[in-house]
Design a protein around this motif. Sequence first.
Motif, short mmCIF file in Angstrom:
data_model
loop_
_atom_site.label_atom_id
_atom_site.label_comp_id
_atom_site.label_asym_id
_atom_site.label_seq_id
_atom_site.Cartn_x
_atom_site.Cartn_y
_atom_site.Cartn_z
N GLN A 7 0.77 -1.00 -0.31
CA GLN A 7 0.19 -0.03 -0.21
C GLN A 7 1.30 1.48 0.12
N THR A 8 1.91 1.22 0.73
CA THR A 8 2.71 2.50 0.40
C THR A 8 4.39 2.49 0.24
N THR A 9 4.87 3.22 0.19
CA THR A 9 5.78 4.27 -0.23
C THR A 9 7.19 3.39 0.17
N THR A 10 7.48 3.74 1.32
CA THR A 10 8.34 2.48 1.77
C THR A 10 8.24 1.24 1.49
N GLY A 11 6.96 0.87 1.82
CA GLY A 11 7.00 -0.88 1.74
C GLY A 11 7.69 -1.51 -0.25
N ASP A 29 -4.53 9.87 -2.51
CA ASP A 29 -4.04 9.04 -1.21
C ASP A 29 -2.53 9.99 -1.10
N ASN A 30 -2.06 9.73 -1.54
CA ASN A 30 -0.53 10.92 -0.80
C ASN A 30 -0.27 11.69 -0.61
N ARG A 31 -0.89 12.04 -1.64
CA ARG A 31 -0.82 14.57 -1.71
C ARG A 31 -1.88 14.88 -1.17
N TYR A 71 5.18 12.81 -3.11
CA TYR A 71 3.73 13.07 -3.58
C TYR A 71 3.42 13.72 -1.90
N CYS A 72 3.64 13.48 -0.70
CA CYS A 72 2.82 13.70 0.80
C CYS A 72 3.03 15.01 1.12
N GLY A 73 4.52 15.26 1.13
CA GLY A 73 4.85 16.19 0.82
C GLY A 73 4.35 17.77 -0.07
N THR A 98 12.55 21.45 2.87
CA THR A 98 13.89 20.86 2.70
C THR A 98 13.98 19.15 1.88
N GLU A 99 14.82 19.23 0.93
CA GLU A 99 14.99 18.39 0.30
C GLU A 99 16.01 18.02 -0.30
N VAL A 100 16.57 16.98 -0.95
CA VAL A 100 17.79 15.75 -1.05
C VAL A 100 18.00 15.67 -3.18
N VAL A 125 15.85 18.00 -8.64
CA VAL A 125 15.11 18.34 -9.44
C VAL A 125 13.24 18.78 -8.33
N LYS A 126 12.90 18.17 -8.50
CA LYS A 126 12.12 17.90 -7.00
C LYS A 126 12.05 19.98 -5.84
N ALA A 127 13.56 20.16 -5.44
CA ALA A 127 13.70 21.72 -4.82
C ALA A 127 13.47 22.57 -5.59
N ASN A 175 6.28 14.04 12.28
CA ASN A 175 6.28 12.85 10.98
C ASN A 175 4.96 12.64 10.34
N SER A 176 4.74 13.02 9.37
CA SER A 176 4.25 11.72 8.32
C SER A 176 4.38 10.51 7.55
N GLY A 177 6.24 10.77 7.64
CA GLY A 177 6.20 9.22 7.19
C GLY A 177 6.18 7.81 7.67
N VAL A 219 1.60 10.54 12.37
CA VAL A 219 0.74 11.90 13.27
C VAL A 219 -0.31 12.21 12.82
N ASN A 220 -0.79 11.70 11.78
CA ASN A 220 -2.44 11.94 10.95
C ASN A 220 -3.27 10.58 10.94
N LEU A 221 -2.69 9.32 12.09
CA LEU A 221 -2.98 8.28 11.60
C LEU A 221 -3.44 8.56 14.00
N1 NAD Z 1 1.16 9.77 6.73
C1 NAD Z 1 0.46 8.50 5.33
O1 NAD Z 1 -0.42 8.26 5.93
C2 NAD Z 1 0.99 8.46 4.32
C3 NAD Z 1 0.38 7.90 3.46
C4 NAD Z 1 1.21 7.53 2.25
C5 NAD Z 1 2.57 7.79 2.07
N2 NAD Z 1 3.30 7.56 3.43
C6 NAD Z 1 5.00 7.76 3.62
O2 NAD Z 1 5.30 9.12 3.45
C7 NAD Z 1 6.71 8.79 3.18
C8 NAD Z 1 6.85 9.78 1.63
O3 NAD Z 1 6.27 9.11 0.54
P1 NAD Z 1 5.75 9.81 -0.79
O4 NAD Z 1 4.87 9.15 -1.45
O5 NAD Z 1 5.76 11.02 -0.53
O6 NAD Z 1 7.57 9.45 -1.50
P2 NAD Z 1 8.28 9.89 -2.44
O7 NAD Z 1 9.57 9.06 -2.59
O8 NAD Z 1 7.07 10.57 -3.34
O9 NAD Z 1 8.50 11.56 -1.34
C9 NAD Z 1 9.70 11.43 -0.56
C10 NAD Z 1 10.87 12.44 -0.65
O10 NAD Z 1 11.56 12.80 0.47
C11 NAD Z 1 12.53 13.07 0.06
N3 NAD Z 1 14.16 12.80 0.91
C12 NAD Z 1 14.04 12.04 1.07
N4 NAD Z 1 15.51 12.10 1.99
C13 NAD Z 1 15.63 13.35 2.28
C14 NAD Z 1 15.83 14.66 3.35
N5 NAD Z 1 17.49 13.47 3.59
N6 NAD Z 1 15.92 15.37 3.18
C15 NAD Z 1 14.71 16.33 3.23
N7 NAD Z 1 14.04 15.26 1.78
C16 NAD Z 1 14.36 14.14 1.57
C17 NAD Z 1 12.67 11.59 -1.33
O11 NAD Z 1 13.66 13.37 -1.93
C18 NAD Z 1 11.19 12.66 -1.56
O12 NAD Z 1 11.40 13.22 -3.41
C19 NAD Z 1 6.87 7.22 2.82
O13 NAD Z 1 7.65 6.68 4.22
C20 NAD Z 1 5.60 6.49 2.59
O14 NAD Z 1 5.51 5.33 3.20
C21 NAD Z 1 2.49 7.77 4.50
#
Ligand code: NAD
Length: 420
Positions: free
Chosen positions: A153-157, A187-189, A220-222, A239-241, A244-246, A295-297, A343-345
Amino acid sequence: MTLPSHEVADLGLAGAGVRRVAWAERSMPVLRSVRERFAQQRPLDGLRVAACLHVTAETANLLRVLRAGGAQVWLAASNPLSTQDDTAAALVTEYGVAVHAWAGMDTAAYDRNLVTVLEARPHLLLDDGCDLVNTAHADRPELLEGVLGGCEQTTTGVIRLRRMSAEGELRLPMVAVNDTRTKRMFDNRYGTGQSTVDGILRATNTLLAGRTVVVAGFGYCGRGLAERFRGMGSNVVVTEVDPVKALDAVMQGYTVATMDTAAAAGDVFVTATGNRDVIRREHLAVMRDGAILANSGHFDLEIDLNALDSLSVAVDRGVREQADEYVFADGRRLLLLSEGRLVNLGAAEGHPAAVMDMSFAVQALTTEWLAREHGALAPGVVDVPEETDNEVARLELASLGVGIDVLTPGQEDYLNSWRP
Ligand SMILES: NC(=O)c1ccc[n+]([C@@H]2O[C@H](COP(=O)([O-])OP(=O)(O)OC[C@H]3O[C@@H](n4cnc5c(N)ncnc54)[C@H](O)[C@@H]3O)[C@@H](O)[C@H]2O)c1
């Protein structure tokens, strides 16, 4: 009626859970239409499904679809804090799901519940963050016998699954539901954006207008987070690494800075990177008195909690619900929300149902597809068929009463031809 196996906080909460699930269902028309079809066609008859998902009303509606399709379902939580205890009770008593989850469980219980649902010898796995797949591969590989595949379901997975696959360790076809357009773009956004603001407000009731909010990660989330905070009148620093996204964030009018610079400027910090140690000791050390950390990651690794502990001379746990106050030697106080977990959950209810309608419709249709097609799939990370993505978007548009154009035969020919 014999109840399915369960370990939940209190079955007496089921009545409230049923109402909560019904409320969410009102905003889930696509999932409802899939459920009605599944009830007639029973595409999951005889299959056992083990899920590791946030135990929310939206998830309950997904599991109702799988039950209508004929599956037996076991559910563990995908985060120790994210279970709605009333929903968990309703799932057991009303919807026949074997739930092993309660809010605030410790990590040992969290791990044990994953094993419990795997011991049901499932045919299909639904995972959110890859903990279920990981547990089966690392600790109990014999329980993988008979598993046909699963969905993530999620990016990290998905990131973890790709790593397992690259190292030749993944023994199942796992479908990357996260990577569909209907999941990530909405969803993510919008889901994470809105529900994260909701969680921060419920936990703190802080004023966001005019405050500086630092958003770590512009994926997507950020992006969703930055948009929502800007809408609340906050000054958003990204903040970004990824260069292009920055740059994208700069062009969208946000201030982009390093965390070293942003740390001293922020009133609120939200991480959504899927990475670890994004806010570290040197950042915590210079933050303003009263700064809020959220945190929402997916995992609680984005804020260095050990550093926060070691910098503090006292901690006021539960200064508000879902908020702990860390006091530094010079008297500054930092507020950590939901223990640095999602935090959202933790502090709110997760994404609005209208957004989960699409993600979970993709999950349901992908589960049906997997049940049918697993024999043709090799172990590895598999994409959701594009048609499923489009079908869910079409159903969602139809439920909104929105019509769109279709390509004319001439336009199709034009797009498929290189001749002038
Ligand atoms: N809270 C929720 O309900 C929810 C929903 C969907 C996804 N997620 C989780 O949120 C996280 C992000 O998902 P996403 O879909 O946005 O991923 P993504 O890959 O689209 O975005 C992550 C961004 O973080 C940047 N990044 C990586 N390391 C960094 C650092 N040290 N400093 C700054 N930026 C950095 C990457 O370059 C990338 O642009 C994942 O862990 C995902 O599983 C959470």
